[in-house]
Design an enzyme around this catalytic site. Structure first.
Site, PDB file in Angstrom:
ATOM      1  N   MET A   5      -0.232   1.253   4.993  1.00 50.09           N
ATOM      2  CA  MET A   5      -1.019   1.685   6.140  1.00 50.09           C
ATOM      3  C   MET A   5      -2.182   0.729   6.371  1.00 50.09           C
ATOM      4  O   MET A   5      -2.779   0.225   5.427  1.00 50.09           O
ATOM      5  CB  MET A   5      -1.539   3.099   5.884  1.00 50.09           C
ATOM      6  CG  MET A   5      -2.099   3.821   7.092  1.00 50.09           C
ATOM      7  SD  MET A   5      -2.505   5.548   6.659  1.00 50.09           S
ATOM      8  CE  MET A   5      -0.896   6.181   6.203  1.00 50.09           C
ATOM      9  N   ASP A  36      -4.576  -4.604   5.875  1.00 49.77           N
ATOM     10  CA  ASP A  36      -5.004  -5.470   4.779  1.00 49.77           C
ATOM     11  C   ASP A  36      -3.909  -6.484   4.463  1.00 49.77           C
ATOM     12  O   ASP A  36      -2.747  -6.124   4.264  1.00 49.77           O
ATOM     13  CB  ASP A  36      -5.306  -4.624   3.534  1.00 49.77           C
ATOM     14  CG  ASP A  36      -5.888  -5.457   2.397  1.00 49.77           C
ATOM     15  OD1 ASP A  36      -6.490  -6.512   2.681  1.00 49.77           O
ATOM     16  OD2 ASP A  36      -5.743  -5.042   1.229  1.00 49.77           O
ATOM     17  N   SER A  82       0.852  -1.190   0.000  1.00 51.33           N
ATOM     18  CA  SER A  82       0.000   0.000   0.000  1.00 51.33           C
ATOM     19  C   SER A  82       0.891   1.243   0.000  1.00 51.33           C
ATOM     20  O   SER A  82       1.744   1.384  -0.876  1.00 51.33           O
ATOM     21  CB  SER A  82      -0.943  -0.022   1.209  1.00 51.33           C
ATOM     22  OG  SER A  82      -1.879   1.033   1.140  1.00 51.33           O
ATOM     23  N   THR A  83       0.749   2.123   0.972  1.00 52.85           N
ATOM     24  CA  THR A  83       1.503   3.383   0.998  1.00 52.85           C
ATOM     25  C   THR A  83       3.002   3.121   0.943  1.00 52.85           C
ATOM     26  O   THR A  83       3.539   2.397   1.767  1.00 52.85           O
ATOM     27  CB  THR A  83       1.175   4.180   2.267  1.00 52.85           C
ATOM     28  OG1 THR A  83      -0.238   4.285   2.402  1.00 52.85           O
ATOM     29  CG2 THR A  83       1.788   5.568   2.202  1.00 52.85           C
TER      30      THR A  83
END
Length: 313
Positions: free
Chosen positions: A253, A256, A135-136
């Site tokens: 972040m 997940d 992700s991020t």
């Protein structure tokens, strides 16, 4: 700029999608970026493209007293774009910044890894598939990992959280640097050696068929773990193949993928999480480590080697 540097071509863009497309096509030497754009989640894609192209850039503030986005963004606080101009600065100051940044030592292009760079590595002994969730900070992390993959890498499936309009851009970016073929995931694709399947910015979850031969399966449905596509959806779909799977969670972040990674580990998969020091955001990998989903924490620099070695076992 055009007056100061005869022959220079200046491109203008008023949104990130336009800027990304122009940069991908023109491969600019330098970019001035309004600071407001750097606050958008999708700017991560621009950062990764700038890095791949070795494009220098600088943020332009509304005023000298404005708070730069880098103070609140972990992505922007890792070294790039840390110098700011303001809209009130003179053209001469813009030219000075341009000269300073463009004349700085550039990356050794002869030593830079690119398409085909990993093709000489032995790859015939791979026996497993690789799954990656991020992700991020994940766009640059994925670029770093895939640079180390050989042309005949194990079938690799990736879920990356990104803006809905940037999925194909991410595929093109990763295909630039990976010796293997990087493609946008579609439904019912055979999982082949030398291919990387990416789900990003799509309105369907990517998973795997429950019976061999292994194929991709894209399914509609509500967000899982707050995301669409979801890393958890990918990981849990691969549980029936547990012993044939190597999986990793990179920077990001939230959480997940952590539960799915745990289920994969319990099914016999080899599992990794990116370590805190090399993560832009130590969220997803932290949860995966703390809940027991990850067997080992690995630095980003060592992640490609760890995944490939585990895929041979």
């Amino acid at each position: 700029m055009e007056a100061s540097y005869p022959g220079m071509k200046v491109l203008l863009a008023n949104n990130l999608m336009m800027a990304y497309n122009q940069a991908e096509a023109a491969e600019p030497t330098f970019a001035f970026v309004e600071d407001g754009f750097t606050k958008l989640p999708e700017f991560e894609m621009m950062l990764a493209l700038f890095s791949a192209l070795d494009t220098r850039w600088v943020a332009v503030m509304d005023s000298a007293g404005a708070t730069p986005a880098r103070q609140s963004s972990p992505l922007l606080n890792v070294g790039a774009g840390i110098f700011e101009l303001t809209k009130a600065d003179s053209p001469r100051q813009y030219s000075q910044y341009f000269d300073m940044m463009v004349k700085a030592p550039r990356r050794d292009q002869a030593g830079a890894l690119g398409k085909g760079a990993g093709s000489a590595r032995a790859s015939t002994s791979f026996k497993k598939i690789i799954l990656i969730g991020s992700s991020t900070g994940g766009v640059e992390a994925l670029r770093s990992v895939l640079v180390g993959f050989p042309a005949q890498c194990p079938p690799t499936l990736i879920v990356q959280h990104t803006g809905k309009n940037f999925g194909q851009g991410l595929v093109s970016l990763l295909d630039r640097v990976c010796a293997a073929k990087v493609v946008q995931a579609e439904d019912n694709m055979n999982l082949e050696v030398g291919h990387v399947y990416v789900a990003a910015g799509q309105r369907r979850h990517m998973g795997m068929t429950q019976r061999k031969p292994m194929k991709t399966r894209l399914k509609e449905g509500p967000p899982i773990s707050g995301h669409m596509p979801s890393v958890d959806a990918l990981f849990t779909s691969a549980v029936p193949y547990g012993k044939d799977v190597v999986a990793a969670i990179l920077t990001g972040m939230g959480q997940d993928g952590a539960q799915g990674l745990l289920e994969l580990r319990n099914a016999g998969a080899t599992t990794f999480a990116q370590d805190e020091k090399s993560s832009v955001v130590y969220g997803m990998p932290r949860v995966a480590w703390e809940n027991g989903g990850a067997q080992k924490q690995v630095s980003l620099a060592r992640m490609a080697g760890a995944l490939l070695q585990a895929a041979k076992a």
